[in-house]
Write an enzyme that holds these catalytic residues in place. Structure first.
Site, PDB file in Angstrom:
ATOM      1  N   LYS A  10      -4.699  -4.025  34.864  1.00  8.44           N
ATOM      2  CA  LYS A  10      -6.164  -4.136  34.854  1.00  8.44           C
ATOM      3  C   LYS A  10      -6.845  -3.019  35.633  1.00  8.44           C
ATOM      4  O   LYS A  10      -6.273  -2.365  36.486  1.00  8.44           O
ATOM      5  CB  LYS A  10      -6.592  -5.535  35.309  1.00  8.44           C
ATOM      6  CG  LYS A  10      -6.380  -6.538  34.145  1.00  8.44           C
ATOM      7  CD  LYS A  10      -6.927  -7.914  34.391  1.00  8.44           C
ATOM      8  CE  LYS A  10      -6.685  -8.759  33.131  1.00  8.44           C
ATOM      9  NZ  LYS A  10      -6.908 -10.185  33.329  1.00  8.44           N
ATOM     10  N   ARG A  70       1.399 -13.181  33.661  1.00  6.31           N
ATOM     11  CA  ARG A  70       1.080 -12.718  32.297  1.00  6.31           C
ATOM     12  C   ARG A  70       1.055 -11.194  32.321  1.00  6.31           C
ATOM     13  O   ARG A  70       0.143 -10.607  32.890  1.00  6.31           O
ATOM     14  CB  ARG A  70      -0.287 -13.296  31.892  1.00  6.31           C
ATOM     15  CG  ARG A  70      -0.722 -12.963  30.485  1.00  6.31           C
ATOM     16  CD  ARG A  70      -2.121 -13.500  30.219  1.00  6.31           C
ATOM     17  NE  ARG A  70      -2.563 -13.191  28.883  1.00  6.31           N
ATOM     18  CZ  ARG A  70      -3.100 -12.033  28.511  1.00  6.31           C
ATOM     19  NH1 ARG A  70      -3.243 -11.061  29.401  1.00  6.31           N
ATOM     20  NH2 ARG A  70      -3.474 -11.831  27.277  1.00  6.31           N
TER      21      ARG A  70
HETATM   22  N1  HH2 Z   1      -6.470 -11.541  30.748  1.00  5.63           N
HETATM   23  C1  HH2 Z   1      -6.695 -11.066  29.506  1.00  5.63           C
HETATM   24  C2  HH2 Z   1      -6.586 -11.891  28.393  1.00  5.63           C
HETATM   25  N2  HH2 Z   1      -6.239 -13.198  28.526  1.00  5.63           N
HETATM   26  N3  HH2 Z   1      -5.620 -15.011  29.906  1.00  5.63           N
HETATM   27  C3  HH2 Z   1      -5.400 -15.513  31.124  1.00  5.63           C
HETATM   28  N4  HH2 Z   1      -5.061 -16.813  31.272  1.00  5.63           N
HETATM   29  N5  HH2 Z   1      -5.511 -14.741  32.251  1.00  5.63           N
HETATM   30  C4  HH2 Z   1      -5.859 -13.431  32.186  1.00  5.63           C
HETATM   31  O1  HH2 Z   1      -5.967 -12.777  33.249  1.00  5.63           O
HETATM   32  C5  HH2 Z   1      -6.110 -12.850  30.896  1.00  5.63           C
HETATM   33  C6  HH2 Z   1      -5.983 -13.697  29.755  1.00  5.63           C
HETATM   34  C7  HH2 Z   1      -7.072  -9.633  29.343  1.00  5.63           C
HETATM   35  O2  HH2 Z   1      -5.945  -8.826  29.225  1.00  5.63           O
HETATM   36  P1  HH2 Z   1      -5.337  -8.290  27.859  1.00  5.63           P
HETATM   37  O3  HH2 Z   1      -4.912  -9.413  26.982  1.00  5.63           O
HETATM   38  O4  HH2 Z   1      -4.260  -7.331  28.170  1.00  5.63           O
HETATM   39  O5  HH2 Z   1      -6.514  -7.466  27.195  1.00  5.63           O
HETATM   40  P2  HH2 Z   1      -7.517  -7.809  26.037  1.00  5.63           P
HETATM   41  O6  HH2 Z   1      -8.338  -8.981  26.456  1.00  5.63           O
HETATM   42  O7  HH2 Z   1      -8.312  -6.540  25.912  1.00  5.63           O
HETATM   43  O8  HH2 Z   1      -6.744  -8.121  24.804  1.00  5.63           O
END
Ligand code: HH2
Length: 286
Positions: A228, A263
């Protein structure tokens, strides 16, 4: 609905139980902040899923809509059209895989559970869609309840708290109680402070530093800090894919403070770091 919570021993994921667990991220989106567009093809997604399982992921989180700062939402049909073929393909390849669906929409959650997902990761903690309550309650499946201030499009504009740790903790306690009232057993609740969701650098650091307060709620805690942006503000690393070392630091420190689920995009690095941390913290003294 063939595969639901029955496949997961949630009781075993309590703080003192087995774990930690790596949750491998599988974003089936064109615009995710670090891996957007990489796994839109179900075959490519399934191959990546299998490699994350081989590297030690205990679970996979499949998402069909980016929720990173500034992202736009997509129609539910599109989200379903992205995640369902991937869940089916992953389970055809690796039937033992435990899959969560990263969605705040009850329709997507229903379709994903029918396709074989075992739990729901709701970044709105069920504020996004009132029907999510009945879907998760009726399925009897675990749910991840995450804190977010605002909504993805604007959440990083001016996040503000008087006491971020207390407010996030109170929010998660209230949402867990609400889920309980709706028929979700306490053994099926995982909470997540929502690193980067309506939080500036200090807010993120405060939450990670004081994670014990969230752990004290009594539910397993999930941390989603992987790659992040706040890491760039500390290290200067601009390319999200290169923030592996920063991610590992959050994983190890959060584990030491009692978090259970991590995650992450980079499964192997985090798995190895956790193995070493576990050995340091829990090996019997010789
Ligand atoms: N962060 C993201 C998405 N889903 N779910 C939970 N429970 N906790 C988190 O911190 C979280 C999440 C964002 O990260 P990422 O999936 O890599 O990116 P994007 O939302 O751009 O797909």
């Amino acid at each position: 609905m063939g595969r639901t919570a029955r496949n997961i021993d949630m009781a075993g994921t309590r703080r003192k139980g087995p774990g930690p667990f790596i949750v491998g991220i599988l974003n089936v989106t064109p615009d995710s902040f670090s891996d957007g567009g990489d796994f839109l093809d179900p075959e490519a997604a399934a191959v990546h899923a299998a490699s994350m399982l081989d590297e030690g992921a205990g679970m996979l989180d499949v998402g069909g809509e980016s929720t990173s700062p500034g992202s736009d939402s997509v129609p539910q049909e599109e989200e379903i059209g992205r995640v369902v073929p991937v869940i089916e393909r992953v389970l055809a390849l690796r039937p033992e895989a435990v899959i969560s669906v990263d969605t705040y929409r009850s329709g997507t959650a229903t379709a994903a559970l029918e396709a074989g997902a075992s739990l729901v990761n709701d970044v709105t903690a069920r504020r996004g869609d009132p029907s999510m309550v009945s879907v998760v309650g009726e399925a009897g499946c675990p749910v991840i309840l995450m804190h977010m201030q605002g909504e993805p499009k604007t959440m990083q504009k001016e996040p503000h708290y008087k006491d971020v740790v207390r407010e996030v903790k109170n929010f998660l306690a209230e949402r867990a109680e609400y889920a309980g009232d709706a028929g979700v057993g306490p053994e099926n609740i995982i909470v997540d402070p929502g690193i980067g969701f309506g939080k500036n650098l200090e807010h993120n650091l405060d939450l990670l530093r004081n994670l014990d307060a969230i752990v004290d709620l009594g539910f397993p805690v999930l941390i989603g800090a992987s790659r992040k942006r706040f890491m760039e503000w500390i290290t200067g690393v601009q390319e999200a894919r290169d923030r592996v070392s920063g991610t590992v630091a959050t994983t190890v420190l959060a584990y030491e403070r009692g978090a259970t689920y991590f995650r992450v995009h980079d499964v192997r690095a985090n798995r190895e770091a956790l193995a070493v941390a576990e050995a340091i913290l829990h090996s019997p003294r010789r």
